[in-house]
Structures are given as structure tokens and as C-alpha cells.
Design an enzyme around this catalytic site. Sequence first.
Site, PDB file in Angstrom:
ATOM      1  N   TYR A 145      27.511 -58.710 -98.819  1.00 16.88           N
ATOM      2  CA  TYR A 145      26.271 -59.210 -98.990  1.00 16.88           C
ATOM      3  C   TYR A 145      25.942 -60.845 -99.281  1.00 16.88           C
ATOM      4  CZ  TYR A 145      25.404 -54.496 -99.286  1.00 16.88           C
ATOM      5  OH  TYR A 145      25.668 -52.963 -98.829  1.00 16.88           O
ATOM      6  N   HIS A 191      32.485 -51.207 -87.305  1.00 16.85           N
ATOM      7  CA  HIS A 191      31.458 -51.296 -88.188  1.00 16.85           C
ATOM      8  C   HIS A 191      31.395 -52.732 -88.698  1.00 16.85           C
ATOM      9  CE1 HIS A 191      28.988 -50.976 -91.794  1.00 16.85           C
ATOM     10  NE2 HIS A 191      29.880 -51.284 -92.785  1.00 16.85           N
ATOM     11  N   PHE A 192      32.309 -53.532 -89.116  1.00 15.82           N
ATOM     12  CA  PHE A 192      32.207 -54.689 -89.698  1.00 15.82           C
ATOM     13  C   PHE A 192      32.144 -55.765 -88.471  1.00 15.82           C
ATOM     14  CE2 PHE A 192      36.923 -54.807 -90.497  1.00 15.82           C
ATOM     15  CZ  PHE A 192      37.369 -55.633 -89.674  1.00 15.82           C
ATOM     16  N   HIS A 193      32.515 -55.404 -87.233  1.00 18.55           N
ATOM     17  CA  HIS A 193      32.205 -56.404 -86.129  1.00 18.55           C
ATOM     18  C   HIS A 193      30.747 -56.239 -85.944  1.00 18.55           C
ATOM     19  CE1 HIS A 193      36.271 -56.887 -85.650  1.00 18.55           C
ATOM     20  NE2 HIS A 193      36.165 -57.967 -85.165  1.00 18.55           N
ATOM     21  N   ARG A 199      43.471 -48.564 -87.756  1.00 18.72           N
ATOM     22  CA  ARG A 199      43.437 -49.958 -87.850  1.00 18.72           C
ATOM     23  C   ARG A 199      44.326 -50.757 -88.577  1.00 18.72           C
ATOM     24  NH1 ARG A 199      39.304 -51.365 -93.062  1.00 18.72           N
ATOM     25  NH2 ARG A 199      39.728 -53.410 -92.395  1.00 18.72           N
ATOM     26  N   ARG A 200      44.405 -51.799 -88.253  1.00 16.11           N
ATOM     27  CA  ARG A 200      45.450 -52.681 -89.237  1.00 16.11           C
ATOM     28  C   ARG A 200      46.931 -52.322 -88.731  1.00 16.11           C
ATOM     29  NH1 ARG A 200      43.168 -51.026 -94.550  1.00 16.11           N
ATOM     30  NH2 ARG A 200      41.704 -52.787 -95.206  1.00 16.11           N
ATOM     31  N   HIS A 233      33.027 -55.954-101.886  1.00 23.44           N
ATOM     32  CA  HIS A 233      31.538 -55.385-101.240  1.00 23.44           C
ATOM     33  C   HIS A 233      30.560 -56.398-101.565  1.00 23.44           C
ATOM     34  CE1 HIS A 233      29.237 -52.685 -99.044  1.00 23.44           C
ATOM     35  NE2 HIS A 233      28.299 -53.017-100.000  1.00 23.44           N
TER      36      HIS A 233
HETATM   37 FE1  HAS Z   1      29.941 -51.977 -94.827  1.00 24.52          FE
HETATM   38  C1  HAS Z   1      33.360 -51.011 -94.696  1.00 24.52           C
HETATM   39  C2  HAS Z   1      29.173 -49.116 -96.264  1.00 24.52           C
HETATM   40  C3  HAS Z   1      26.562 -52.952 -94.797  1.00 24.52           C
HETATM   41  C4  HAS Z   1      30.894 -55.513 -93.786  1.00 24.52           C
HETATM   42  N1  HAS Z   1      31.612 -53.053 -94.405  1.00 24.52           N
HETATM   43  C5  HAS Z   1      33.093 -52.470 -94.491  1.00 24.52           C
HETATM   44  C6  HAS Z   1      33.953 -53.530 -94.052  1.00 24.52           C
HETATM   45  C7  HAS Z   1      33.373 -54.766 -93.995  1.00 24.52           C
HETATM   46  C8  HAS Z   1      31.873 -54.253 -94.016  1.00 24.52           C
HETATM   47  C9  HAS Z   1      33.863 -55.999 -93.351  1.00 24.52           C
HETATM   48  O1  HAS Z   1      30.859 -46.959 -97.852  1.00 24.52           O
HETATM   49  C10 HAS Z   1      35.548 -53.428 -93.930  1.00 24.52           C
HETATM   50  C11 HAS Z   1      36.233 -53.843 -95.250  1.00 24.52           C
HETATM   51  C12 HAS Z   1      37.888 -53.480 -95.050  1.00 24.52           C
HETATM   52  O2  HAS Z   1      38.198 -54.466 -94.559  1.00 24.52           O
HETATM   53  O3  HAS Z   1      38.108 -52.482 -95.282  1.00 24.52           O
HETATM   54  N2  HAS Z   1      28.183 -51.027 -95.655  1.00 24.52           N
HETATM   55  C13 HAS Z   1      28.290 -50.164 -95.933  1.00 24.52           C
HETATM   56  C14 HAS Z   1      26.875 -49.656 -96.260  1.00 24.52           C
HETATM   57  C15 HAS Z   1      26.147 -50.800 -96.172  1.00 24.52           C
HETATM   58  C16 HAS Z   1      27.010 -51.752 -95.398  1.00 24.52           C
HETATM   59  C17 HAS Z   1      26.190 -48.498 -96.986  1.00 24.52           C
HETATM   60  N3  HAS Z   1      28.815 -53.906 -94.223  1.00 24.52           N
HETATM   61  C18 HAS Z   1      27.486 -54.164 -94.667  1.00 24.52           C
HETATM   62  C19 HAS Z   1      27.287 -55.163 -94.230  1.00 24.52           C
HETATM   63  C20 HAS Z   1      28.666 -55.924 -94.020  1.00 24.52           C
HETATM   64  C21 HAS Z   1      29.564 -54.811 -94.037  1.00 24.52           C
HETATM   65  C22 HAS Z   1      25.897 -55.890 -94.089  1.00 24.52           C
HETATM   66  C23 HAS Z   1      28.557 -57.389 -93.567  1.00 24.52           C
HETATM   67  C24 HAS Z   1      27.933 -58.146 -93.503  1.00 24.52           C
HETATM   68  N4  HAS Z   1      31.201 -50.375 -95.279  1.00 24.52           N
HETATM   69  C25 HAS Z   1      30.678 -49.453 -95.892  1.00 24.52           C
HETATM   70  C26 HAS Z   1      31.600 -48.547 -96.280  1.00 24.52           C
HETATM   71  C27 HAS Z   1      32.938 -49.138 -95.925  1.00 24.52           C
HETATM   72  C28 HAS Z   1      32.610 -50.534 -95.346  1.00 24.52           C
HETATM   73  C29 HAS Z   1      31.589 -47.285 -97.197  1.00 24.52           C
HETATM   74  C30 HAS Z   1      34.072 -48.561 -96.142  1.00 24.52           C
HETATM   75  C31 HAS Z   1      34.834 -47.846 -95.180  1.00 24.52           C
HETATM   76  C32 HAS Z   1      36.124 -47.491 -95.156  1.00 24.52           C
HETATM   77  O4  HAS Z   1      36.477 -46.071 -95.319  1.00 24.52           O
HETATM   78  O5  HAS Z   1      37.143 -48.321 -95.287  1.00 24.52           O
HETATM   79  C33 HAS Z   1      24.704 -51.015 -96.051  1.00 24.52           C
HETATM   80  O6  HAS Z   1      24.232 -52.163 -96.911  1.00 24.52           O
HETATM   81  C34 HAS Z   1      24.061 -51.163 -94.748  1.00 24.52           C
HETATM   82  C35 HAS Z   1      22.395 -50.795 -95.004  1.00 24.52           C
HETATM   83  C36 HAS Z   1      21.674 -51.379 -93.592  1.00 24.52           C
HETATM   84  C37 HAS Z   1      20.551 -50.952 -93.295  1.00 24.52           C
HETATM   85  C38 HAS Z   1      20.097 -51.377 -91.749  1.00 24.52           C
HETATM   86  C39 HAS Z   1      18.593 -52.072 -92.087  1.00 24.52           C
HETATM   87  C40 HAS Z   1      18.129 -52.609 -90.575  1.00 24.52           C
HETATM   88  C41 HAS Z   1      17.591 -53.848 -90.673  1.00 24.52           C
HETATM   89  C42 HAS Z   1      17.425 -54.361 -89.250  1.00 24.52           C
HETATM   90  C43 HAS Z   1      15.836 -54.400 -88.802  1.00 24.52           C
HETATM   91  C44 HAS Z   1      15.629 -54.786 -87.664  1.00 24.52           C
HETATM   92  C45 HAS Z   1      14.352 -55.214 -86.950  1.00 24.52           C
HETATM   93  C46 HAS Z   1      14.385 -55.321 -85.561  1.00 24.52           C
HETATM   94  C47 HAS Z   1      13.370 -55.512 -87.929  1.00 24.52           C
HETATM   95  C48 HAS Z   1      20.037 -49.653 -93.694  1.00 24.52           C
HETATM   96  C49 HAS Z   1      17.382 -54.866 -91.617  1.00 24.52           C
HETATM   97  C50 HAS Z   1      13.366 -54.434 -84.889  1.00 24.52           C
HETATM   98  C51 HAS Z   1      13.108 -54.625 -83.603  1.00 24.52           C
HETATM   99  C52 HAS Z   1      13.035 -53.646 -82.733  1.00 24.52           C
HETATM  100  C53 HAS Z   1      12.273 -53.951 -81.421  1.00 24.52           C
HETATM  101  C54 HAS Z   1      13.252 -52.089 -82.972  1.00 24.52           C
END
Ligand code: HAS
Length: 563
Positions: free
Chosen positions: A241, A388-390, A453-454, A237
Amino acid sequence: MNAISKKLKQFEMERGMPAAEIGLKEARIGYAHVSFSLVALLIGGLCGLLQTMVRTGTIPEIAGIGYYELLTAHGLMLAIVFTTLFIYGLLYAFLAQSFGRFESFPSRLAWLGFWFMLLGVLLVTWMVLAGEASVLYTFYAPLKAHPVFYIGLVIFVIGTWIGSAAMFRMYADYKREHKNVHPPLQAYMSIMTVLLWDVATLGVAATILFQLLPLSLGWTDKVGIELSRTLFWYFGHPLVYFWLLPAYIVWYTVIPKIVKGKIFSDALARMSFLLFLLFSFPVGFHHQLLEPGISAFWKYVQVVLTFLVIIPSLMTAFSMFATFELAGRRLGAKGLFGWVKKMPYRDVRFLAPFIGMLFFIPAGAGGVINASHQLNIVVHNTLWVTGHFHITVGAAVALTFFGSAYWLVPVLRGRTLTPAIQRLGIWQTMAWTVGMLFMSTAMHISGLLGNPRRTGPAKYFQDSIVADWIPYHTAMAIGGTILFISIILFLVAMYKLSFTAPRGTEEFPVAETEEAAMDTPMFFENWKLWIFVTFALIAFAYTVPIWHMIENAPPGAPGWRLW
Ligand code: HAS
């Protein structure tokens, strides 16, 4: 404004130096990492395209190389090698630009780390292509690869530790020479990123050295699966980050400069990075919610902590909106969303990371869904997670890295970004966006329809459920092809920026902080305290469950070679 803030402002002015000020030694080491990462991008991208086509039945196996070999090479090359190498190149550049030309740049240490990483990658790639390690990028126990695969991984990780030691030395030297002054924001964030990586890799090193390598060498005949997976996700995890934070460094410190704005708040930016250090680790169980052998209580604790690690991302979103709005208003924007029209969409250095931010909104929401136990039951081990991870690492992070490469490579090579390469970059970004929309949307939807998957090509006895997945497979293959075209365009652009673009001085874009921002408190530099709190949280979240796993250890499983 107190004396410390005045000094900070003075250092900010100083570091708005032209790119040529990056020393030659730093530029060479940065470019070595970045160019090596581009090779990994090409191989990983090609394997990605081929595995999509094999899985969707568009093409059969290629020269005896099957789905699992391709998927392993794709995952390792992109998720581990491309990201880590690019990140190290970027961080060296950030540190060099933050501190100016350093006579004492620890180049020997940095090169040693680089050669270790290169050797590790060569060994791992050799084993994967030789069909000795089709264990995917998670190399889950009880899958058993050739020992050289694990040795390669260990050498790679040691290389990253040596490289991070070089970075820590730069930071420590700076601090010694500048008492009671905050090191520049980019440097602070870079050090936080490598520190996070170093603490995370302790887990994966433990499972490789004490479980998987002995099993593979035949020194042990069984492996404890739950413990190995727990150690993997303790690393896995924070790994996400480690990919995200360098993109956030670009969002916080580079993008404001490109949009003619300023960093909304230096203190807020440091705070969000500090929170990532504290909360990235005690959350690995959200990848194991459906595994037996971990009590519901400890899963619950880690899910609560997972919701805490969302906060720094929300702070980042807030800060970016504020930066855009303030920049837009300075340029004459009116109303709540007037700023949207004032952004430099024709500048690839902005456009690519900005589209990455847009992707990250649904990507983050998807993360929140994954972390919710009941919903995880629906999506776990389906293509939803792959989707999700893509859109996290493959879109938000990758697009930010692409956009950054358009100024980073010219800076490191002493060349300039021409309008023609800018246009190529815009096309490349659009292709990536379209390809990723096709592919990730199809993955999310077919995951909800139960598509696992996988798994290689399988007809599941022609069951009707499988028929529903077929259109999505086609969309994935189309998306994958467009993504590969985007990679080729990107590599052409990088070749031009490295070798044929006119020589000159390209801007290293670094923004200043808003004058009205609050002063940055010195407590951010209390590293001993933050490292202590990090390990205390790790101990809190993991000691009892790991103790249970050891105390009630099942007999273990023999290693499996399923290919
Ligand atoms: Fe995830 C599985 C939960 C973030 C990558 N994640 C994965 C896997 C990968 C991955 C690679 O709870 C698969 C691993 C595997 O092979 O099995 N993930 C989260 C949560 C977050 C999260 C709670 N993940 C990421 C990030 C990754 C990533 C970042 C890569 C870089 N993830 C999970 C969970 C799994 C999981 C479970 C397991 C699933 C399973 O069952 O296998 C949080 O950190 C996300 C928080 C993000 C936000 C978004 C904030 C938005 C922003 C953009 C602002 C936009 C602007 C533009 C300013 C709350 C900062 C605005 C402009 C306009 C015009 C509107």
C-alpha cells in the site's frame, strides 16, 4: 458551506499555483530522488530481462552472475529502490506544492535522508552483485546474506525515516500556522503514506536487527523462521500500500484536473486513506496462509481484516468512475458510458495512469482470490502470485508513476513537455501495456498449471507437466523484452525532459473539489486517535500469535547460503 469549508476552498484556489512556485530547494531534493530512482529502474529492468532469459533457458548465466543474483537485484532495485525513491520525490513535490514556497523547508534533514538512502542502496547492491546476498527481495530466513547486506538495508530504512521526519515537520509547521483548517488533500495523503511506511518498517527493522544481522555476524547460530517471516509480512503487506497510495494520490487529485474534472469528494478521499492506515497492518498472515505454526483462528481473523482493506480500493474505484462521469458530462457526454469518449487519451499524463487503473481491476480481483484460503492453496508459491504483483505494482502503480513523471520531471527541472515527448510517452506506455499483458497473462496461466515461483531453470526430469509451461515461458521472455524496450523509451523521454526540452513553466496539475461535495469533517486531523487505533489493531492481530511463536519456539534453524 461552513467557515472551515470556505477556508478550505480558499486554500484550494491558492494551491492552483504555477509550478514555478515550488521552491528551488524542494525541486532539487525532489529531482535527486526521482533521478536516482531512474537509475534503479534501468538496473532493475535489465536484471529483470536477464533473469527471465536465464530462467527460460534463452541464455545461460552471464559472467558467472546466475539466476538468483539477477532475481535478487531485479526485485530489490524495482520493488524497493525504484519505488521508494520515486515515491519520496513525488511526495516532496506534493508537499511543496500544497504548502507553497517554504522558507523553513527542512532541506538539511531531507538531504541527510537522501544520502543515507543512497549509501544503503550502494552497500546492498555491492553485496548482491558480489554474490554475497542472493536472498531475493524478501530475504527470507533461514537464508543468510553477508552482514553488509543487512547493514545496507538498515541504513536505507534510517534514511527513509529521516526523510519522513522532514515531511512531518513541513506538515506540523503548516498546521501550526493554519489553525482549524484542513491541510490540502495532497499533503494529507502524502503524510498518511509516509506514516504508513514508518509504522510498517518497524517490523522489518526488528527482524533484521534482532534476528538476521546477529545470525549473519555469527553472534547467534540459529534463527526462528516463523517469527522472522511474520515480522517480514507485518511489513510486507503495508509495503504494497506504500506503493499504491502515491498512485492513488495521483488518481484522486491529479487525474481529475487533467480530464477537466474535479475531485469527487475530499472527505471520501481522506476516508479511504485513513482506512488504509488502519487496515494495512493486521493482515500480514494472508501471505502465510500455508505456513505451519500459526493457528487457523488467527489466520481467519487476518483474512477477515484483509477483506476490510479492500474497501478503500472499492471507494477509490467508485470515486474515479464518478469523477470521469461528471467530467464527461460537463464536456457534453450523454448516456451511462458517454464519458469514455471524452477522455484525453492522447495525453500521456492521463493515458498511462488510466491504463494502470484498467490493469488494477483484474489485479484487485486476483488479490481477492489470493486472500481466499482455499484458492490460496492453489496459487501460493506459483507464478500466479508473480503475475499478481506484476499487474499491481508493475502495471497499476508503475504506469501511474510513468504518467506522473511526464509532468513531474519538467516541473522539477523548469522545462516543458513538448508534443514530441508526449508522442514518445504514448509509445512507451503502449509498449509497457503490451509487454505486461504478455508477461503477466503467461505468469497467471502457467502458475495455475503449477509452475513454481522463485526457482531457477530446472527440467524436473523432463516431466510432461513441465512441457505445458514452455509456451508460457516464451511469452514471458517476449513480454520481458518489450517491457525493457519501454524502460529505455521512458529513460530517453526523462533525459529529454531533464536536459534538452525547452525551458518554461509546466503545469503542476492539481484539481479542485466538486462544489456539491460534502464538507470535510475535522476528525480526519485527529492524528493521536488514528495512530492509537492503528497500534491497537496491530496489537489485537499480532500479540497472541507472536506470543505463541515465542512460547512454543522450535529450536530454530541455522543460516543457509544456498548459492
Ligand atoms: Fe497483493 C501477494 C492479496 C493488492 C502486491 N501482492 C502479493 C505480492 C505482492 C503484492 C508484491 O491474500 C507478493 C509478495 C511475495 O513476494 O510473496 N493483494 C491482495 C489483496 C489486495 C492486494 C486482497 N497486492 C495488492 C497491491 C499490490 C500487491 C495493490 C502492489 C501495489 N496479495 C494478496 C495475497 C497475497 C498477495 C493474499 C499472497 C499470495 C501468496 O499466497 O503468496 C487488495 O488490496 C486489492 C484490492 C483492489 C481492488 C481493485 C479496485 C479497482 C480500482 C480500479 C478502478 C478502475 C477505474 C477505471 C476507475 C478491489 C481502484 C475504469 C475505466 C473503465 C473504462 C472500466
